[in-house]
Write an enzyme that holds these catalytic residues in place. Sequence first.
Site, PDB file in Angstrom:
ATOM      1  N   GLU A 149     -30.522 -68.377  65.502  1.00 43.63           N
ATOM      2  CA  GLU A 149     -30.701 -67.016  66.004  1.00 43.63           C
ATOM      3  C   GLU A 149     -31.157 -67.028  67.462  1.00 43.63           C
ATOM      4  OE1 GLU A 149     -33.242 -64.827  63.402  1.00 43.63           O
ATOM      5  OE2 GLU A 149     -31.738 -64.708  61.802  1.00 43.63           O
ATOM      6  N   GLU A 150     -32.002 -67.980  67.810  1.00 45.99           N
ATOM      7  CA  GLU A 150     -32.466 -68.073  69.199  1.00 45.99           C
ATOM      8  C   GLU A 150     -31.297 -68.347  70.139  1.00 45.99           C
ATOM      9  OE1 GLU A 150     -35.386 -70.903  71.972  1.00 45.99           O
ATOM     10  OE2 GLU A 150     -35.611 -70.903  69.792  1.00 45.99           O
ATOM     11  N   ARG A 151     -30.389 -69.203  69.716  1.00 47.55           N
ATOM     12  CA  ARG A 151     -29.257 -69.547  70.574  1.00 47.55           C
ATOM     13  C   ARG A 151     -28.258 -68.405  70.681  1.00 47.55           C
ATOM     14  NH1 ARG A 151     -29.636 -75.594  67.941  1.00 47.55           N
ATOM     15  NH2 ARG A 151     -31.333 -76.252  69.341  1.00 47.55           N
ATOM     16  N   GLN A 181     -34.242 -71.000  62.649  1.00 46.73           N
ATOM     17  CA  GLN A 181     -34.575 -70.077  63.727  1.00 46.73           C
ATOM     18  C   GLN A 181     -33.779 -70.385  64.985  1.00 46.73           C
ATOM     19  OE1 GLN A 181     -36.603 -71.106  66.590  1.00 46.73           O
ATOM     20  NE2 GLN A 181     -36.414 -69.100  67.530  1.00 46.73           N
ATOM     21  N   ALA A 238     -29.981 -65.981  73.066  1.00 46.71           N
ATOM     22  CA  ALA A 238     -29.887 -66.437  74.454  1.00 46.71           C
ATOM     23  C   ALA A 238     -28.545 -66.036  75.055  1.00 46.71           C
ATOM     24  CB  ALA A 238     -30.059 -67.952  74.523  1.00 46.71           C
TER      25      ALA A 238
END
Length: 234
Positions: free
Chosen positions: A90-92, A87, A95
């Site tokens: 995808e979060e990075r 995850q 961002a």
Amino acid sequence: GQKMWITNAFQADWMCLLANTSEGAPHRNKSLICLPMNTPGIHLAKKIDKMGMKCSDTAVIYFDDVRVPAKNIIGQEGLGFTYQMMQFQEERLAATALSLTPMVNIIEQTIAYLKERQAFGQPLLNNQYIHFRLAELATEVEMLRSCLYRATDKHVAGEDVTQLASMCKLKVGRLLREVNDSCLQFWGGMGFTNDVLVSRMYRDMRLTSIGGGADEVMLGIICKGMGILPKKMK
């Protein structure tokens, strides 16, 4: 136990909790659990007073003998750490994507302001250092956009983008600080007030170099991918 730095804890109906569910190696004994926030034993201790991101509360949560059914485990038991690492990529990338337009907007707002702001009989934008600096910042933003698009294409194709995602995350955190600091300086005294967007950007977007993996963590991941991270001494 307790959890700290929980985003939107006072607003949420449920949380995705990473917790130990068995004995064993730290990377293999954790599971992701869907935990309703009205479950008995959950105590919201306090809202943390932050310098920015005021619209999103951040809290300390305490758990006192909280029990949930096994069906609330997300995916397979024991793979929570693995899921969390997946995850993170995808979060990075997210961002990075969510920061591009704010940077473009603040550069454009700064340009508009500097066209109107007069000093020594001409617009401040006519100062070579200022318009050169804005050109540099715009170039950096577009280079980051290209890196993000490349990483996204590879991710959609099923490739491992750990290295590129970490590079994007490192760069966006640093570039936000650079863009916001430079633009705030060009706004002069107005930039130091709460009446303009650039001061809020300066406060709020500083979090990007910390949340979702600090710059130093990203550098460690990138060094590991390059094969230059020193090995731990036994």
